[in-house]
Design an enzyme around this catalytic site. Structure first.
Site, PDB file in Angstrom:
ATOM      1  N   HIS A 224      22.813  38.140  46.285  1.00 44.88           N
ATOM      2  CA  HIS A 224      23.112  38.489  44.892  1.00 44.88           C
ATOM      3  C   HIS A 224      23.365  37.291  43.986  1.00 44.88           C
ATOM      4  O   HIS A 224      23.524  37.456  42.788  1.00 44.88           O
ATOM      5  CB  HIS A 224      24.341  39.416  44.825  1.00 44.88           C
ATOM      6  CG  HIS A 224      25.639  38.685  45.011  1.00 44.88           C
ATOM      7  ND1 HIS A 224      26.115  38.326  46.245  1.00 44.88           N
ATOM      8  CD2 HIS A 224      26.542  38.228  44.116  1.00 44.88           C
ATOM      9  CE1 HIS A 224      27.276  37.682  46.104  1.00 44.88           C
ATOM     10  NE2 HIS A 224      27.563  37.609  44.821  1.00 44.88           N
TER      11      HIS A 224
HETATM   12  C1  UD1 Z   1      29.613  38.555  39.790  1.00 44.86           C
HETATM   13  C2  UD1 Z   1      30.263  37.181  39.836  1.00 44.86           C
HETATM   14  C3  UD1 Z   1      29.969  36.546  41.167  1.00 44.86           C
HETATM   15  C4  UD1 Z   1      30.387  37.429  42.323  1.00 44.86           C
HETATM   16  C5  UD1 Z   1      29.784  38.813  42.164  1.00 44.86           C
HETATM   17  C6  UD1 Z   1      30.340  39.734  43.216  1.00 44.86           C
HETATM   18  C7  UD1 Z   1      30.361  36.021  37.647  1.00 44.86           C
HETATM   19  C8  UD1 Z   1      29.785  34.959  36.823  1.00 44.86           C
HETATM   20  N1  UD1 Z   1      29.692  36.322  38.795  1.00 44.86           N
HETATM   21  O1  UD1 Z   1      28.216  38.383  39.895  1.00 44.86           O
HETATM   22  O2  UD1 Z   1      30.686  35.326  41.268  1.00 44.86           O
HETATM   23  O3  UD1 Z   1      29.964  36.864  43.525  1.00 44.86           O
HETATM   24  O4  UD1 Z   1      30.112  39.342  40.868  1.00 44.86           O
HETATM   25  O5  UD1 Z   1      29.542  40.841  43.425  1.00 44.86           O
HETATM   26  O6  UD1 Z   1      31.382  36.583  37.304  1.00 44.86           O
HETATM   27  N2  UD1 Z   1      25.224  45.377  37.506  1.00 44.86           N
HETATM   28  C9  UD1 Z   1      25.047  46.725  37.577  1.00 44.86           C
HETATM   29  N3  UD1 Z   1      26.141  47.499  37.877  1.00 44.86           N
HETATM   30  C10 UD1 Z   1      27.362  46.999  38.098  1.00 44.86           C
HETATM   31  C11 UD1 Z   1      27.530  45.616  38.014  1.00 44.86           C
HETATM   32  C12 UD1 Z   1      26.443  44.816  37.719  1.00 44.86           C
HETATM   33  O7  UD1 Z   1      23.954  47.237  37.387  1.00 44.86           O
HETATM   34  O8  UD1 Z   1      28.308  47.770  38.380  1.00 44.86           O
HETATM   35  C13 UD1 Z   1      24.037  44.529  37.215  1.00 44.86           C
HETATM   36  C14 UD1 Z   1      23.810  44.297  35.724  1.00 44.86           C
HETATM   37  O9  UD1 Z   1      22.433  44.262  35.513  1.00 44.86           O
HETATM   38  C15 UD1 Z   1      24.386  42.911  35.504  1.00 44.86           C
HETATM   39  C16 UD1 Z   1      24.091  42.228  36.832  1.00 44.86           C
HETATM   40  O10 UD1 Z   1      24.234  43.251  37.808  1.00 44.86           O
HETATM   41  O11 UD1 Z   1      23.796  42.234  34.423  1.00 44.86           O
HETATM   42  C17 UD1 Z   1      25.028  41.087  37.149  1.00 44.86           C
HETATM   43  O12 UD1 Z   1      26.394  41.506  37.075  1.00 44.86           O
HETATM   44  P1  UD1 Z   1      27.548  40.449  36.734  1.00 44.86           P
HETATM   45  O13 UD1 Z   1      28.860  41.094  36.882  1.00 44.86           O
HETATM   46  O14 UD1 Z   1      27.268  39.755  35.455  1.00 44.86           O
HETATM   47  O15 UD1 Z   1      27.358  39.345  37.846  1.00 44.86           O
HETATM   48  P2  UD1 Z   1      27.227  39.507  39.415  1.00 44.86           P
HETATM   49  O16 UD1 Z   1      25.868  39.045  39.805  1.00 44.86           O
HETATM   50  O17 UD1 Z   1      27.664  40.845  39.841  1.00 44.86           O
HETATM   51  N1  UDP Z   2      30.670  44.195  50.260  1.00 42.04           N
HETATM   52  C1  UDP Z   2      30.764  45.575  50.269  1.00 42.04           C
HETATM   53  N2  UDP Z   2      29.610  46.308  50.129  1.00 42.04           N
HETATM   54  C2  UDP Z   2      28.382  45.730  49.974  1.00 42.04           C
HETATM   55  C3  UDP Z   2      28.314  44.314  49.960  1.00 42.04           C
HETATM   56  C4  UDP Z   2      29.476  43.575  50.092  1.00 42.04           C
HETATM   57  O1  UDP Z   2      31.849  46.134  50.421  1.00 42.04           O
HETATM   58  O2  UDP Z   2      27.399  46.452  49.853  1.00 42.04           O
HETATM   59  C5  UDP Z   2      31.911  43.415  50.407  1.00 42.04           C
HETATM   60  C6  UDP Z   2      31.868  42.336  51.446  1.00 42.04           C
HETATM   61  O3  UDP Z   2      32.166  42.848  52.725  1.00 42.04           O
HETATM   62  C7  UDP Z   2      32.930  41.373  50.940  1.00 42.04           C
HETATM   63  C8  UDP Z   2      32.769  41.468  49.440  1.00 42.04           C
HETATM   64  O4  UDP Z   2      32.138  42.722  49.193  1.00 42.04           O
HETATM   65  O5  UDP Z   2      34.213  41.795  51.286  1.00 42.04           O
HETATM   66  C9  UDP Z   2      31.921  40.338  48.963  1.00 42.04           C
HETATM   67  O6  UDP Z   2      31.516  40.570  47.676  1.00 42.04           O
HETATM   68  P1  UDP Z   2      30.209  39.915  47.053  1.00 42.04           P
HETATM   69  O7  UDP Z   2      29.261  39.540  48.111  1.00 42.04           O
HETATM   70  O8  UDP Z   2      29.753  40.858  46.008  1.00 42.04           O
HETATM   71  O9  UDP Z   2      30.797  38.639  46.285  1.00 42.04           O
HETATM   72  P2  UDP Z   2      31.239  37.173  46.694  1.00 42.04           P
HETATM   73  O10 UDP Z   2      32.169  37.232  47.846  1.00 42.04           O
HETATM   74  O11 UDP Z   2      29.989  36.390  46.977  1.00 42.04           O
HETATM   75  O12 UDP Z   2      31.882  36.665  45.455  1.00 42.04           O
END
Ligand code: UD1
Ligand code: UDP
Length: 373
Positions: A224
């Protein structure tokens, strides 16, 4: 008893907050603000339900957007709530836009910040998370580090008030000397380790998703990070690399990745017979999926650690990692963005013998609650 305002908004923060809130609420009053950064049912609500996190007192509904717009909206809205609630502390987790917005809103109102998961560095300033970490650490009053490496990083940046030993009695003695100008850096241990210890047995009582059965040989993969998903060649490289492993791959797809795959017309690569792209799963299902996998491939910070804790070899789809201990112990290897070195690790096996225990003793949440007194 302190009044603590917790600001969270993204999936890993719900998991971390569940581990801390459970203990924190025995000693303090907590108000939870959900920024709305993550909002899909399976990216947010499922964690509150499964992990018994108290429902947020406020949901800002900020949603997705560019970094500036998303962070700016959070900042404005969190500020209003801090003014209204007048907390003694603001608690933030990790390195997302919700983290930096909560911390910045607080310090401008002279409310001290406790940052959980301080001191991590990738030393790559092109990562949005690295900017969020550096900014949040520089304005926090208590920097709760998950590992000795994190304490060392902060020491190298000039922090001096360091407590590498998270002994609870020691922590008490350190508190009176703490001011925003002389912040406290403490190795509390990792709250995600607390979370695994607390939830693993509960997870083991659940059913696996229909794509697999207990005893199957499969790889569990997640991807992601913006550096992988937003660069078409990298996303294509990851999908092709996973398919080339020649083994069944279960891939719970982050919504960001699914949207980018569609946008770059890479969805057909997900139709490879060995790849099983499924919707994101709840934490308990995720723990179960990792616990039964033979190998984990990921670019997630949390998943790298969980693989190590669960004793699963991990291949990380990045050029660097904040979780150095996993690599140094030989249980994690870096296969590069886009999985460009993945073929080198097709037969990757971790070393024999016991693994080190760099993430504390499962009482990080307790230390954090104690620090707030
Ligand atoms: C964010 C964090 C990242 C973290 C991740 C955990 C920042 C800059 N990044 O990244 O550090 O590892 O969360 O998962 O804060 N979207 C949906 N539904 C949702 C959420 C997101 O469709 O419920 C889609 C949207 O298109 C959005 C994209 O995902 O634009 C990215 O979401 P965003 O929260 O901006 O960043 P993450 O990639 O989730
Ligand atoms: N996780 C989850 N469901 C998923 C993918 C990840 O519960 O489908 C959990 C994972 O086990 C971990 C946390 O989400 O505890 C990690 O989140 P993510 O990978 O989104 O973000 P990061 O740790 O890279 O910031």
């Amino acid at each position: 008893m302190m009044k603590v305002l917790t600001v969270l908004g993204a999936r890993p923060q719900f998991i971390k907050a569940a581990a801390v809130s459970r203990v924190l609420r025995r000693f303090h009053q907590e108000v939870i603000v959900h920024t709305g950064q993550h909002y899909d049912e399976n990216m947010s609500a499922v964690f509150f339900q499964e992990l018994n996190i108290p429902l947020p007192d406020y949901n800002l509904g900020v949603g997705s957007g560019s970094h500036g717009r998303q962070t700016g909206r959070m900042l404005a809205e969190v500020e209003e709530i801090i003014v209204k609630e007048q907390p003694d502390w603001v608690l933030v987790y990790g390195d997302t836009n919700s983290t930096v917005a909560g911390a910045l809103a607080a310090v401008k109102l002279h409310v001290p910040v406790l940052h959980v998961e301080s001191g991590l560095r990738s030393f790559n300033r092109r990562m949005p998370e690295e900017i969020n970490r550096v900014v949040t650490d520089s304005i926090s009053t208590i920097l709760a580090c998950p590992t000795a490496t994190a304490v060392r990083n902060l020491s190298e940046e000039g922090f001096t008030n360091l407590f590498s030993n998270g002994d609870l009695a020691n922590i008490g003695a350190a508190i009176p000397s703490v001011t925003p100008e002389r912040p406290l850096v403490v190795n509390t241990g990792d709250v995600m380790y607390d979370a695994v210890l607390y939830n693993l047995e509960i997870a083991r009582r659940r059913q696996l998703p229909p794509e697999i059965h207990f005893g199957d040989d499969y790889i569990l993969a997640t991807v992601h990070r913006a550096e992988n998903t937003d660069v078409p060649e990298n996303l294509e490289g990851v999908f092709r690399g996973l398919a080339s492993m020649g083994r069944k791959v279960i891939l719970p797809l982050h919504p960001r990745t699914r949207k980018k795959a569609a946008g770059f017309r890479l969805e057909r690569l997900l139709e490879s017979p060995s790849l099983h792209a499924i919707e994101p799963v709840g934490y308990l299902e995720m723990l179960l999926l990792m616990d039964n996998a033979s190998l984990i491939i990921t670019d997630s910070g949390g998943v790298q650690k969980e693989a190590f804790i669960l004793g699963k070899p991990c291949i990380t789809l990045r050029d660097e990692t904040e979780w150095l201990e996993t690599v140094e112990a030989g249980w994690n290897v870096l296969a590069g963005l886009g999985g460009r070195k993945l073929t080198m690790y097709h037969d990757f096996l971790p070393p024999e013998g016991p693994r080190p225990a760099p993430y504390g003793d499962g009482r990080a949440g307790q230390r954090i609650a104690a620090l707030l007194v």
